[in-house]
Write a protein that holds these residues in place. Sequence first.
Motif: not given
Length: 150
Positions: A29-31, A34-40, A44-53
């Motif tokens: 899916a990450a390939r 978009s970042f925003e689509e993946l956030k939605e 589970a059960p993966l521990d995903l940390r989304f960051g913007e900087y």
Amino acid sequence: MIYDSVERFITELPEYMPRVSQLTEFLSAAREKSFEELKEMDFAPLDLRFGEYETKPQEEIPFEAHKRYWDLQLVLEGEELLGYAPLAELTETVAYAEKDDIAFYRGEGQNVKLSREMAVLLAPWDGHRPGANVGDTPCKIKKIVVKLPW
């Protein structure tokens, strides 16, 4: 540290780390998403940390390391340099905080470039310095870190 294309992580990582087979769906899916689509989406059960900087000069960023987790890092938008050095070659500057699973270090290392098609898997014994500029200009980053239990 393992640095390779997202495609090779999809095809090879489950063979060497069978407990992470649930990563295949997320990495596929990450390939494409978009970042925003993946956030939605629910991975589970993966521990995903989304960051913007914004990236910074590498001299402003300390190395860090974790004891409880491996980090699988993927940049979805922008590009950054990620510094790497074995912990044995770094000097601890901030002691390990159990609550946040992090310690900070200083020292020298080498850089790899992270952008949309590349990923890096960092072990607990790998010091890493994420978020450095590629060149002289800061870049807006959208990134996902998958925390894999050690």
